[in-house]
Structure formats: C-alpha cells, structure tokens
Design an enzyme around this catalytic site. Structure first.
Site, PDB file in Angstrom:
ATOM      1  CB  SER A 126      35.244  22.101  48.089  1.00 29.35           C
ATOM      2  OG  SER A 126      36.616  22.388  48.166  1.00 29.35           O
ATOM      3  CE1 TYR A 151      34.027  27.433  46.725  1.00 27.51           C
ATOM      4  CE2 TYR A 151      36.076  26.610  47.684  1.00 27.51           C
ATOM      5  CZ  TYR A 151      34.968  26.417  46.875  1.00 27.51           C
ATOM      6  OH  TYR A 151      34.780  25.214  46.231  1.00 27.51           O
ATOM      7  CE  LYS A 155      31.336  24.857  47.217  1.00 32.15           C
ATOM      8  NZ  LYS A 155      30.127  24.636  46.382  1.00 32.15           N
TER       9      LYS A 155
END
Length: 342
Positions: A126, A151, A155
């Site tokens: 991302s 989150y 990644k």
C-alpha cells in the site's frame, strides 16, 4: 497453464484479479475464510468467467490449515497474497489483532512457499507505507516514514519480511505492489466493492447518491491544494488487477532485475476530493448531498505516484480515467441495488 493461489480471493481487489488472471490463461484457486470477503463474490466471479473458482475457506493465520491448501495443490506455481485486515481505524483500536492476522498469515504463506517450492509471490502492499512523503510524485525509492497506523505498519513489516525471505532463499522471487487508491468495478457490473460500511471515499459517494446514506462529509477544505481538499491518486481496480498478472508473468519468466522488486500502482495524477465528487456528479447526473467538515486526524494532505517503473519493467499502462472510474463505480452500485431489491 500455471496454477495461481490467490489469497483473499473473495475480496474487492482479489476477485477482480482472479478474473484478469483467468482471462490471461492462468488457472486459479482462492483462499478466503470470508471474515472480510464474501462467498457471493466467488459466485459472481464464477458466473462472469463461466467456470467455477474453488475457494478454500481457510484462516491463513492457522499454519496447519494453510498447509492443507498446498498439500492438495502441489502444482501451485505462484501466489498472490491479498488476505489481510485493512481498516485503519480498526487497526488503531485492535493493533494486536492486526499484527497477528496480517503478519502471521504472511509468514505461514511464505513457509509453505518455501516447503512446496512455490518460487513466485506477489505481495499486496500500500502507498500507506510512505506516510506524508517529502516529494511528489512519490517514487519507489522514497524513504518510508513512520507508519500512521498499525495497518500501515503491517504493510511496512510485510515488505521487510518479504525482502529478508528472498535474501535468505535464493531463487525465490517476490514482487511488492504498492497500491494508491483503488476504485471502480468490473465493466460487466457483476463484481465490485461489496463493503456495506465502507471507509473509502468512492463507495461512500455511490451509497450517498443511491440513498443508502443520507449525506456525506468532505473532511477539510482548507488544505494547501487546488481547491482546499485532500489530493489522492485514484486507480481503477482492473488496472490494479492487471498489474498482478503482469508481475506474475515477469516473475515466472525470471524477467525482473532482482528477487525482490517494488512497484507503485497509481495513475500518476492527483485528484482532489472535490474534483472526484464533481466527476461523479457529471457521470451520474445527480447532485451529491455533502457537507464540508473539519480536517480528519491522520489524513495525508496529498499523495500521488510516480508509476514510471511499473510502466517500464512490467509493461503496465493504466487504462481508465477518473470519469470512467466513477461510471463503473456508479453502474456497480445501481446493479447491486437492483439485485438487493429482487
């Protein structure tokens, strides 16, 4: 025909990627425990393709259960790993759940890849790994800032795990794809984003337009941008999907410079929130009910991609402009409404 395992295959990007893979000659199996994906999405993909796609309803954070997929499919040649929790606010509230699921499942997949000799992996990353980038457009060599959420941290950690895995296991290849803002739906209107309580802008726009929501808020109009609203790089989901197909093809052909390559997936053009709303109003013929609210904590002011590397090394070319993105998103929302009403 190479067999590809798509984890998270009943989710938004995973389902569209399965369609693109099959359209380009791959055999596909899916692994999705349906905690965030939708069984009906698998049915819709099968209807669209005219063939069933087998989904293993397996929790990939369970190592033994994950292994059963590989035992049943010893001919897997590549893996595309989408399966992960992805809500930024939820990750702030439940960080341990995010680390356990997102990192644990990746480790289990890579352990199986090593044991069963699956040497081609694509990891779903991302643009959140960049945080508030110093220079725009963002290139793949931009330094990664401190993660804005658990989150985003998963990644960043996932990318590092992949890079370290390749260093320690010569012959294995992993492609890291950093998405910017995936939007839209397949032009057939059979598949699209099914999240009933989305946090992303475009499904909030379409749900407002169709009456599921009474209105929506634009968070801030006093940023240092063209019209005061935040700037993002919106990219059509089928353009994202095709990049995965190309990444796998190049990996299988051993046609990439190194064992671990990272690519930005964006159009390279920044679009403000208000510009996106105007584009939607233009294609739908509707006036959207929205209000201007205060800035939202944690929002990046503007970010968009330098996609030169993906164009050059993958031969990838985004094919959808913002108008077409909004049209496919609106067509999907209307089709979903008709289906629900029946």
């Amino acid at each position: 025909m190479s067999k590809i395992l798509v984890t998270g295959g009943c989710g938004y990007i995973g389902s569209h990627t399965i369609v693109d893979l099959v359209d380009h000659g791959f055999e596909v199996i899916s692994a999705d425990n349906l905690s965030r994906g939708f069984g009906e999405m698998n049915d819709k993909v099968s209807k669209l393709l005219g063939k069933s796609i087998h989904n293993y309803a397996v929790d990939l954070s369970d190592a033994a259960a994950t292994r059963t997929i590989f035992e049943a499919n010893p001919d897997i040649e590549g893996i595309i790993h989408f399966a992960a929790y992805k809500s930024v606010p939820e990750s702030v509230d439940a960080p341990l759940m995010y680390y356990k699921n997102n990192i644990g499942s990746l480790i289990n997949i890579l352990e199986c890849a090593k044991e069963f000799g699956v040497k081609n992996v694509v990891f779903s990353s991302s643009c959140s790994v960049y945080g508030n980038a110093d220079t725009l457009p963002v290139t793949e060599t931009a330094p990664l800032k401190e993660a804005e959420s658990p989150y985003a941290a998963t990644k960043q950690m996932g990318e590092q795990i992949c890079a370290d895995f390749v260093k320690g296991n010569p012959g294995f290849k992993i492609v890291l794809l950093r998405y910017f803002n995936p939007v839209g739906a397949h032009e057939s209107t059979l598949i699209g984003e099914m999240n009933q309580r989305p946090e992303n802008l475009v499904p909030i726009v379409t749900q407002t337009a169709i009456g599921i929501r009474s209105g929506m808020t634009v968070f801030g109009d006093d940023y240092d941008t063209r019209d005061g609203s935040c700037v993002r790089d919106y990219i059509h989901v089928m353009d994202i999907a095709h990049a995965h197909t190309l990444a796998l093809q190049k990996s299988i052909e051993n046609a990439l410079p190194s064992g671990c390559e990272v690519f930005n997936l964006g159009t390279g053009e920044g679009v403000t929130v208000l510009e996106l709303i105007k584009a939607f109003e233009s294609v739908s013929g509707l006036k959207l009910n929205y209000n201007i609210g205060p800035r939202r904590a944690g929002d990046v002011i503007k970010v968009y991609a330098d996609n030169t590397k993906a164009k050059t090394l993958l031969g990838w070319q985004p094919g959808y402009d913002i108008t077409t993105m909004m049209q496919t998103a609106w067509n999907w929302q209307q089709a979903l409404a008709k289906e629900t009403a029946q």
